[in-house]
Design a protein around this motif. Structure first.
Motif, short mmCIF file in Angstrom:
data_model
loop_
_atom_site.label_atom_id
_atom_site.label_comp_id
_atom_site.label_asym_id
_atom_site.label_seq_id
_atom_site.Cartn_x
_atom_site.Cartn_y
_atom_site.Cartn_z
N ASP A 110 0.83 -1.20 0.00
CA ASP A 110 0.00 0.00 0.00
C ASP A 110 0.87 1.25 0.00
O ASP A 110 1.77 1.39 0.82
CB ASP A 110 -0.90 0.02 1.24
CG ASP A 110 -2.12 -0.87 1.08
OD1 ASP A 110 -2.46 -1.22 -0.06
OD2 ASP A 110 -2.73 -1.19 2.11
N LEU A 111 0.58 2.15 -0.92
CA LEU A 111 1.32 3.41 -1.03
C LEU A 111 0.35 4.49 -1.45
O LEU A 111 -0.46 4.28 -2.36
CB LEU A 111 2.44 3.28 -2.06
CG LEU A 111 3.33 4.51 -2.25
CD1 LEU A 111 4.16 4.78 -1.00
CD2 LEU A 111 4.24 4.32 -3.46
N ILE A 112 0.42 5.62 -0.79
CA ILE A 112 -0.40 6.76 -1.16
C ILE A 112 0.49 7.97 -1.34
O ILE A 112 1.54 8.08 -0.71
CB ILE A 112 -1.50 7.03 -0.10
CG1 ILE A 112 -2.51 8.03 -0.63
CG2 ILE A 112 -0.90 7.52 1.20
CD1 ILE A 112 -3.78 8.08 0.19
N PHE A 113 0.08 8.86 -2.23
CA PHE A 113 0.79 10.11 -2.46
C PHE A 113 -0.04 11.25 -1.90
O PHE A 113 -1.24 11.32 -2.14
CB PHE A 113 1.03 10.34 -3.96
CG PHE A 113 2.08 9.44 -4.53
CD1 PHE A 113 3.40 9.85 -4.60
CD2 PHE A 113 1.75 8.17 -4.99
CE1 PHE A 113 4.38 9.02 -5.12
CE2 PHE A 113 2.73 7.33 -5.50
CZ PHE A 113 4.04 7.75 -5.57
N VAL A 114 0.62 12.13 -1.17
CA VAL A 114 0.02 13.38 -0.71
C VAL A 114 0.67 14.47 -1.55
O VAL A 114 1.87 14.74 -1.41
CB VAL A 114 0.27 13.64 0.78
CG1 VAL A 114 -0.25 15.02 1.18
CG2 VAL A 114 -0.36 12.55 1.63
N TYR A 115 -0.12 15.06 -2.45
CA TYR A 115 0.39 16.10 -3.34
C TYR A 115 0.14 17.46 -2.70
O TYR A 115 -1.00 17.87 -2.52
CB TYR A 115 -0.29 16.00 -4.70
CG TYR A 115 -0.03 17.16 -5.63
CD1 TYR A 115 1.24 17.72 -5.77
CD2 TYR A 115 -1.05 17.68 -6.40
CE1 TYR A 115 1.47 18.76 -6.63
CE2 TYR A 115 -0.83 18.73 -7.29
CZ TYR A 115 0.43 19.28 -7.38
OH TYR A 115 0.66 20.33 -8.23
N LEU A 116 1.21 18.15 -2.35
CA LEU A 116 1.13 19.49 -1.78
C LEU A 116 1.15 20.48 -2.94
O LEU A 116 2.19 20.73 -3.54
CB LEU A 116 2.28 19.72 -0.80
CG LEU A 116 2.34 18.75 0.37
CD1 LEU A 116 3.53 19.07 1.27
CD2 LEU A 116 1.04 18.76 1.17
N GLN A 117 -0.02 21.01 -3.25
CA GLN A 117 -0.22 21.84 -4.44
C GLN A 117 -0.25 23.31 -4.05
O GLN A 117 -0.91 23.68 -3.07
CB GLN A 117 -1.56 21.45 -5.08
CG GLN A 117 -1.91 22.21 -6.33
CD GLN A 117 -3.29 21.81 -6.84
OE1 GLN A 117 -4.24 21.81 -6.08
NE2 GLN A 117 -3.37 21.44 -8.10
N GLU A 149 0.83 16.96 -12.66
CA GLU A 149 0.02 16.87 -11.45
C GLU A 149 -0.70 15.52 -11.38
O GLU A 149 -1.21 15.04 -12.39
CB GLU A 149 -1.00 18.00 -11.40
CG GLU A 149 -0.36 19.36 -11.16
CD GLU A 149 -1.38 20.44 -10.88
OE1 GLU A 149 -1.25 21.11 -9.85
OE2 GLU A 149 -2.32 20.59 -11.69
N PRO A 150 -0.76 14.95 -10.19
CA PRO A 150 -1.37 13.63 -10.04
C PRO A 150 -2.89 13.68 -9.84
O PRO A 150 -3.47 12.76 -9.28
CB PRO A 150 -0.68 13.10 -8.78
CG PRO A 150 -0.46 14.31 -7.96
CD PRO A 150 -0.12 15.39 -8.94
N ILE A 151 -3.52 14.72 -10.33
CA ILE A 151 -4.95 14.87 -10.16
C ILE A 151 -5.66 13.68 -10.82
O ILE A 151 -5.43 13.36 -11.98
CB ILE A 151 -5.46 16.19 -10.78
CG1 ILE A 151 -4.64 17.39 -10.28
CG2 ILE A 151 -6.95 16.38 -10.55
CD1 ILE A 151 -4.64 17.60 -8.79
N GLY A 152 -6.49 13.00 -10.03
CA GLY A 152 -7.24 11.86 -10.54
C GLY A 152 -6.51 10.54 -10.46
O GLY A 152 -7.09 9.50 -10.77
N GLU A 153 -5.23 10.54 -10.09
CA GLU A 153 -4.50 9.28 -9.95
C GLU A 153 -5.02 8.54 -8.72
O GLU A 153 -5.36 9.17 -7.71
CB GLU A 153 -3.00 9.52 -9.80
CG GLU A 153 -2.32 9.94 -11.08
CD GLU A 153 -0.82 10.11 -10.92
OE1 GLU A 153 -0.21 9.53 -10.00
OE2 GLU A 153 -0.23 10.86 -11.73
#
Length: 183
Positions: A110-117, A149-153
């Motif tokens: 399990d891996l999640i990304f937190v994108y600081l935009q 940008e990882p929007i929607g990933e």
């Protein structure tokens, strides 16, 4: 300023896997990553500390990294993620989809990304006020140009950094408590 509650959380209220806090330079990856690690009781790895010295020298000189420069660094981050028996929090720019795909593949769990935009103006302001970091503010535009940008990933949450550091941390912790992320 009151700091957000980052005392360790119970197992039910947190994402059970490793977390990569991502974004361009100046977005707060280290500060947010350290706070999340404290709150979750996970170890924290500063991704910049895994760069080969040649990468650090290039960035310090204001020379942007190429994909060829980044692949070994990303491979080492992936190795660290897969080698750990416990979940980790790692700071890593992870600017391109292909970089995130490599990290997901290498993590092996399990891996999640937190994108600081954040907007260019907010990010530039933060970079101009930090001390002791090898990444000059002059490289922000090259990072923004590289960013996909990882929007929607899948397994990605987005947190707006145009707010206080305490509020960014609160928003990140709230997003990572979403029960939908564990399924």
């Amino acid at each position: 300023m009151a700091s957000p509650d980052t005392s360790p959380l119970d197992q039910v209220s947190k994402f059970p896997g490793s977390i990569v806090v991502m974004g361009v330079s100046g977005c707060g990856k280290t500060s947010v990553g350290e706070a999340v690690a404290r709150a979750f009781g996970y170890a924290f790895i500063e991704g910049d500390g895994l760069h080969p010295q040649t990468n650090i020298a290039k960035m310090s000189a204001g020379v942007p990294l190429t994909d060829e420069d980044r692949w070994p660094w990303l491979g080492e981050i992936g190795r660290q993620l897969s080698a750990s028996a416990e979940p980790l929090v790692v700071s890593c720019s992870a600017l391109k989809r292909s970089y995130r795909a490599l990290l997901r593949e290498r993590a092996g769990g399990d891996l999640i990304f937190v994108y600081l935009q954040g907007s260019r103006d907010v990010l530039a302001g933060r970079m101009q006020h930090r001390e002791g970091h090898f990444m000059p503010a002059s490289l922000l535009d090259t990072q923004l140009a590289t960013l996909e940008e990882p929007i929607g990933e899948p397994r990605t949450v987005v947190v707006d950094v145009d707010q206080s550091a305490a509020d960014v941390i609160k928003a990140t912790l709230a997003a990572l408590r979403d029960p939908g992320l564990s399924s």
